[in-house]
Design an enzyme around this catalytic site. Structure first.
Site, PDB file in Angstrom:
ATOM      1  N   GLU A   1       1.175  -1.385   0.162  1.00 30.14           N
ATOM      2  CA  GLU A   1       0.007  -0.355   0.061  1.00 30.14           C
ATOM      3  C   GLU A   1       0.867   1.111  -0.352  1.00 30.14           C
ATOM      4  OE1 GLU A   1      -3.924  -1.706   2.294  1.00 30.14           O
ATOM      5  OE2 GLU A   1      -2.392  -1.722   3.315  1.00 30.14           O
TER       6      GLU A   1
ATOM      7  N   GLY B   1     -12.732  -4.507   2.173  1.00 24.84           N
ATOM      8  CA  GLY B   1     -13.251  -5.687   1.006  1.00 24.84           C
ATOM      9  C   GLY B   1     -14.379  -4.512   0.908  1.00 24.84           C
TER      10      GLY B   1
ATOM     11  N   MET C   1      -9.266  -3.183   7.660  1.00 21.41           N
ATOM     12  CA  MET C   1      -9.093  -2.874   9.448  1.00 21.41           C
ATOM     13  C   MET C   1      -7.729  -1.809  10.255  1.00 21.41           C
ATOM     14  SD  MET C   1      -7.511  -6.972   8.836  1.00 21.41           S
ATOM     15  CE  MET C   1      -7.250  -7.447   9.785  1.00 21.41           C
ATOM     16  N   GLU C   2      -8.188  -0.798  10.202  1.00 22.83           N
ATOM     17  CA  GLU C   2      -6.981   0.308   9.991  1.00 22.83           C
ATOM     18  C   GLU C   2      -7.922   1.942  10.353  1.00 22.83           C
ATOM     19  OE1 GLU C   2      -6.094  -1.373   7.479  1.00 22.83           O
ATOM     20  OE2 GLU C   2      -5.378  -3.005   8.948  1.00 22.83           O
TER      21      GLU C   2
ATOM     22  N   ASP D   1     -11.815  -7.253  -2.830  1.00 24.75           N
ATOM     23  CA  ASP D   1     -12.497  -8.253  -2.319  1.00 24.75           C
ATOM     24  C   ASP D   1     -13.616  -8.381  -1.917  1.00 24.75           C
ATOM     25  OD1 ASP D   1     -12.962  -8.327   0.946  1.00 24.75           O
ATOM     26  OD2 ASP D   1     -10.582  -7.980  -0.087  1.00 24.75           O
TER      27      ASP D   1
END
Ligand code: SAH
Length: 227
Positions: free
Chosen positions: A12, A78, A170-171, A194
Site C-alpha cells: 500500500e 473488502g 482493519m485500520e 475483494d
C-alpha cells in the site's frame, strides 16, 4: 504543511515510495517513518502493519513526533455494498468500528462512534478523480473497521446489519479516531480488493497489488493538485 500518510501493508506504500525524494528514515516503536518530498509536498510515510492498534500507534506518532497537518490512510478493503465492484474506490464520508460497542464509545472518550472524513480532503480527492485519465469508479461512503479479515458470510451480514458500511477494513477508523482526538484533518481512501465474502482470500491475493496502486495513484494526484 506535512502530509502524514499511512498504509497498513508494504504493497500500500510501494508506489508512493518510488515517487519520494530526499528520504530520511527513523524507526520509532518498531515502525519506520520515511520523511521526504512527493510531488513537491512534504510527507511522512509509514507502513503501520495490520490492525487497529498498530494503525493507532502509527497515527499518534505522526501527530506528536512529526506534527503532521493532515492524515491520509491509503489501501485496500473488502466491498460490502451493491453499487461498487473490485478495483472501485471508497472515500471516507465517515468511519465506524464494527467490533466496538458504540454506546461505550459515546459514553467515554472520544464521545462519538463515527468519525467524518475531512470535507477539504474529500473535495481535493474528488477534484483529483475528475482529472485522472484512467476512469475509476468511486463512492463517498462509510468504512467499517475491525480486527478481523472479513471472509465469513455470516459475519459480513451481521456487520452490514449493524453498521451499514460500503466497505470493511482493519485500520481506518483507528487512524480517524487518533486524527479526531488531535484535531487533524483525515481522509481514508480504500480500493476494493475483494467482496469480504467466502472468496475474499483468493480475490485479495489476486487484486491486492493493483488495488493498492489504484488508491496510491489517487493520493499522488491529490498531492500534485494540493496548494
Ligand atoms: N490474506 C491476507 C490478509 C491481510 S489482512 C494475509 O494473510 O496477508 C487484510 C488487509 O487488507 C488489512 O490491512 C485490511 O485493512 C484490508 N482488507 C482487505 N480486504 C479486507 C476484508 N475483506 N476484511 C478486512 N480487511 C480487509
Amino acid at each position: 504543511m506535512i502530509w502524514g500518510i499511512i498504509g497498513a501493508m508494504p504493497s500500500e506504500i510501494a508506489l508512493l515510495q518510488t515517487q519520494m525524494s530526499n528520504v530520511k528514515k527513523e524507526t520509532i516503536s518498531g515502525l519506520t517513518y520515511q520523511s521526504g518530498v512527493i510531488r513537491g509536498k512534504e510527507v511522512v510515510l509509514c507502513c503501520s502493519e495490520i490492525g487497529k492498534v498498530n494503525a493507532a500507534m502509527c497515527a499518534q506518532t505522526l501527530a506528536l513526533r512529526y506534527n503532521v497537518g493532515c492524515m491520509i490512510n491509503t489501501g485496500v478493503a473488502g466491498c460490502t455494498c451493491d453499487d461498487l465492484t473490485v478495483l472501485d474506490l471508497v472515500l471516507s464520508r465517515d468511519l465506524v468500528f464494527h467490533d466496538y460497542d458504540w454506546k461505550l464509545q459515546e459514553k467515554y472518550h472520544p464521545h462519538t462512534s463515527s468519525f467524518p472524513g475531512d470535507p477539504g480532503l474529500i473535495a481535493l480527492a474528488q477534484k483529483a478523480l475528475a482529472g485522472m485519465s484512467e476512469h475509476i469508479g468511486y463512492k463517498l461512503g462509510r468504512i467499517a473497521t475491525g480486527d478481523v479479515f472479513v471472509e465469513d458470510e455470516g459475519l459480513r451480514r451481521s456487520i452490514i446489519e449493524r453498521t451499514h458500511p460500503d466497505c470493511v477494513e482493519m485500520e481506518g477508523a483507528a487512524i480517524a479516531l487518533v486524527a479526531y482526538s488531535n484535531q487533524i484533518p483525515c481522509l481514508v481512501i480504500r480500493c476494493m480488493s475483494d467482496n469480504a465474502n467466502g472468496d475474499a482470500g483468493m480475490s485479495f491475493d489476486t487484486f491486492e497489488k493493483i488495488a493498492a496502486d489504484h488508491s496510491a495513484k489517487l493520493l499522488l494526484s491529490m498531492l500534485e493538485l494540493a496548494e
